[in-house]
Scaffold this motif. Structure first.
Motif, mmCIF file in Angstrom:
data_model
loop_
_atom_site.group_PDB
_atom_site.id
_atom_site.type_symbol
_atom_site.label_atom_id
_atom_site.label_comp_id
_atom_site.label_asym_id
_atom_site.label_seq_id
_atom_site.Cartn_x
_atom_site.Cartn_y
_atom_site.Cartn_z
ATOM 1 N N GLU A 32 46.749 -69.700 52.404
ATOM 2 C CA GLU A 32 46.875 -69.755 53.856
ATOM 3 C C GLU A 32 47.507 -71.087 54.256
ATOM 4 N N GLY A 33 48.563 -71.002 55.058
ATOM 5 C CA GLY A 33 49.257 -72.200 55.516
ATOM 6 C C GLY A 33 50.367 -72.687 54.594
ATOM 7 N N TYR A 34 50.596 -71.997 53.473
ATOM 8 C CA TYR A 34 51.606 -72.430 52.505
ATOM 9 C C TYR A 34 52.708 -71.393 52.302
ATOM 10 N N LYS A 35 52.897 -70.519 53.270
ATOM 11 C CA LYS A 35 53.865 -69.435 53.104
ATOM 12 C C LYS A 35 55.283 -69.959 52.868
ATOM 13 N N LYS A 36 55.713 -70.951 53.632
ATOM 14 C CA LYS A 36 57.074 -71.488 53.484
ATOM 15 C C LYS A 36 57.267 -72.108 52.100
ATOM 16 N N GLU A 37 56.328 -72.935 51.682
ATOM 17 C CA GLU A 37 56.426 -73.597 50.381
ATOM 18 C C GLU A 37 56.369 -72.580 49.245
ATOM 19 N N TRP A 38 55.520 -71.562 49.412
ATOM 20 C CA TRP A 38 55.381 -70.517 48.401
ATOM 21 C C TRP A 38 56.686 -69.741 48.245
ATOM 22 N N ASN A 39 57.301 -69.377 49.374
ATOM 23 C CA ASN A 39 58.575 -68.650 49.334
ATOM 24 C C ASN A 39 59.667 -69.478 48.670
ATOM 25 N N GLU A 40 59.737 -70.770 48.997
ATOM 26 C CA GLU A 40 60.737 -71.643 48.384
ATOM 27 C C GLU A 40 60.528 -71.738 46.877
ATOM 28 N N ALA A 41 59.294 -71.926 46.463
ATOM 29 C CA ALA A 41 59.003 -72.040 45.027
ATOM 30 C C ALA A 41 59.311 -70.723 44.313
ATOM 31 N N ARG A 42 58.979 -69.600 44.936
ATOM 32 C CA ARG A 42 59.256 -68.291 44.335
ATOM 33 C C ARG A 42 60.760 -68.083 44.163
ATOM 34 N N GLN A 43 61.541 -68.479 45.169
ATOM 35 C CA GLN A 43 63.000 -68.357 45.073
ATOM 36 C C GLN A 43 63.552 -69.252 43.977
ATOM 37 N N GLU A 44 63.020 -70.468 43.864
ATOM 38 C CA GLU A 44 63.464 -71.373 42.802
ATOM 39 C C GLU A 44 63.193 -70.759 41.426
ATOM 40 N N VAL A 45 62.012 -70.195 41.252
ATOM 41 C CA VAL A 45 61.662 -69.570 39.974
ATOM 42 C C VAL A 45 62.638 -68.447 39.657
ATOM 43 N N GLU A 46 62.914 -67.597 40.628
ATOM 44 C CA GLU A 46 63.826 -66.469 40.410
ATOM 45 C C GLU A 46 65.234 -66.939 40.050
ATOM 46 N N ILE A 47 65.730 -67.933 40.757
ATOM 47 C CA ILE A 47 67.079 -68.461 40.490
ATOM 48 C C ILE A 47 67.139 -69.079 39.104
ATOM 49 N N LEU A 48 66.135 -69.869 38.764
ATOM 50 C CA LEU A 48 66.126 -70.510 37.451
ATOM 51 C C LEU A 48 65.992 -69.490 36.324
ATOM 52 N N GLU A 49 65.216 -68.436 36.536
ATOM 53 C CA GLU A 49 65.131 -67.385 35.518
ATOM 54 C C GLU A 49 66.479 -66.711 35.320
ATOM 55 N N GLU A 50 67.208 -66.515 36.396
ATOM 56 C CA GLU A 50 68.547 -65.936 36.294
ATOM 57 C C GLU A 50 69.487 -66.871 35.537
ATOM 58 N N LEU A 51 69.429 -68.161 35.842
ATOM 59 C CA LEU A 51 70.276 -69.126 35.137
ATOM 60 C C LEU A 51 69.947 -69.179 33.658
#
Length: 58
Positions: A32-51
């Motif tokens: 709760e209260g960390y939705k923005k940070e969570w979304n950013e971290a999730r996107q970073e993980v996905e991008i790095l996995e693709e790389l």
């Protein structure tokens, strides 16, 4: 250090950040209260996995 090593290092850091912002160990939803940070971290993980996948295919 290779590009792959660097991608893996940043992937580990992004996974750690995602876990810290997640409400559970499955990292399926944010604290709760960390939705923005969570979304950013999730996107970073996905991008790095693709790389990493692209780098290992070469």
């Amino acid at each position: 250090m290779t590009r792959l090593d660097l991608f893996k290092k940043y992937h580990d850091m992004a996974c750690h950040n995602l876990l810290c912002c997640s409400a559970n160990y499955l990292m399926e939803k944010p604290k709760e209260g960390y939705k923005k940070e969570w979304n950013e971290a999730r996107q970073e993980v996905e991008i790095l996995e693709e790389l990493i996948r692209e780098q290992t295919q070469e």
